[in-house]
Design a protein around this motif. Structure first.
Motif, PDB file in Angstrom:
ATOM      1  N   PHE A  55      -3.200   4.206   2.090  1.00  0.00           N
ATOM      2  CA  PHE A  55      -2.461   3.752   0.914  1.00  0.00           C
ATOM      3  C   PHE A  55      -2.817   4.606  -0.302  1.00  0.00           C
ATOM      4  CE2 PHE A  55      -0.132   0.206  -1.100  1.00  0.00           C
ATOM      5  CZ  PHE A  55      -0.357   0.512  -2.433  1.00  0.00           C
ATOM      6  N   GLU A  67      -6.309  -0.256   5.863  1.00  0.00           N
ATOM      7  CA  GLU A  67      -5.118   0.411   5.322  1.00  0.00           C
ATOM      8  C   GLU A  67      -5.384   1.128   4.007  1.00  0.00           C
ATOM      9  OE1 GLU A  67      -1.650  -2.643   6.961  1.00  0.00           O
ATOM     10  OE2 GLU A  67      -2.736  -3.114   5.105  1.00  0.00           O
ATOM     11  N   ARG A 104       1.450  -2.919  -2.435  1.00  0.00           N
ATOM     12  CA  ARG A 104       2.471  -2.270  -1.616  1.00  0.00           C
ATOM     13  C   ARG A 104       2.958  -1.020  -2.333  1.00  0.00           C
ATOM     14  NH1 ARG A 104       4.133  -6.427  -4.534  1.00  0.00           N
ATOM     15  NH2 ARG A 104       6.190  -6.405  -5.499  1.00  0.00           N
ATOM     16  N   ILE A 113      -3.571  -5.520   0.982  1.00  0.00           N
ATOM     17  CA  ILE A 113      -3.625  -4.723   2.196  1.00  0.00           C
ATOM     18  C   ILE A 113      -4.938  -5.010   2.923  1.00  0.00           C
ATOM     19  CG2 ILE A 113      -2.207  -2.925   1.121  1.00  0.00           C
ATOM     20  CD1 ILE A 113      -4.841  -1.242   0.968  1.00  0.00           C
ATOM     21  N   THR A 114      -5.035  -4.585   4.166  1.00  0.00           N
ATOM     22  CA  THR A 114      -6.290  -4.745   4.895  1.00  0.00           C
ATOM     23  C   THR A 114      -7.240  -3.613   4.510  1.00  0.00           C
ATOM     24  OG1 THR A 114      -5.652  -3.372   6.777  1.00  0.00           O
ATOM     25  CG2 THR A 114      -4.999  -5.708   6.838  1.00  0.00           C
TER      26      THR A 114
END
Length: 230
Positions: A143, A139, A100, A135-136
């Motif tokens: 990111f 993404e 994140r 995260i996928t």
């Protein structure tokens, strides 16, 4: 089986996996996951010649790090809470679980204060399991572009965890997808420097991960045994 015998057995299996996939065993680094063993066992691992250690709980790892005088290269391999970043930066040279942007910001802040740069892996939940962090794959590009604003973290690669399967062959698509994602991101020039590393593969599936391009494998019980075992 002794620690020395387990290490030899793992090295043989790594060489065989590299032979099957046309790779150089020197491209694969073993992280001994010492999170469940004592400080003395961790010391034995270091004395055996394995210098990379994986831990996932700062409250357990930091006293161990201090007792060992900071020997070795320490990898944080679990979910990292932002409030624990202060305990990790300066001791752990690698973070395998960036998932994140708020964590990237906190790592950057703490690393800047320490005059350091932290090597990190972006954790990608390739399998889509709700029990796993990350995260996928879709993404990842956005990111990485956002994370460029944090100069004290260096994203060197991607990390994933495959589902636990009785047949390791079933994990192959997960590892293959992570490698393909890395190559796609590099082909697009998403980061200033190419991301080269793949942290994937554990005791039950590391050979398949190596065949699919793993550069770091995280081995716990298979390598260091359980608890007090030596």
């Amino acid at each position: 089986m002794s620690l020395k015998e387990r290490i030899q057995h793992v090295e043989e299996r790594i060489r065989a996996a590299c032979d099957r996939s046309g790779r150089n065993p020197g491209e694969v680094t073993v992280i001994a996951v010492t999170k469940y063993v004592t400080t003395e066992m961790t010391r034995s691992v270091l004395e055996s010649g394995i210098t990379h250690l994986g831990e996932n709980r700062p409250g357990v790892a930091v006293p161990k790090w201090e007792a060992l005088g900071g020997q070795g290269v320490w990898h944080f391999i679990g979910h990292l809470q932002s409030r624990k970043v202060k305990d990790v930066v300066g001791k752990f040279q690698y973070i395998h679980s960036l998932d994140r942007l708020s964590l990237a910001q906190e790592l950057d802040k703490r690393a800047a204060a320490a005059g350091a740069t932290v090597n990190v892996f972006l954790q990608v939940n390739v399998s889509g399991e709700t029990s796993k962090q990350g995260i996928t794959p879709g993404e990842a590009e956005a990111f990485l572009r956002e994370a460029e604003q944090y100069p004290h973290i260096r994203i060197i690669g991607l990390m994933t965890m495959a589902p636990e399967e009785e047949d390791p062959e079933l994990t192959r698509p997960i590892f293959r997808r992570l490698r393909e994602l890395r190559d796609e991101l590099n082909a697009k020039g998403v980061t200033k420097e190419p991301i080269t590393e793949l942290s994937m593969g554990m005791s039950g599936d590391f050979e398949v991960a190596i065949e699919e391009g793993a550069t770091w494998v995280r081995l716990g019980t298979l390598l260091v045994g359980k608890g007090e075992e030596t």
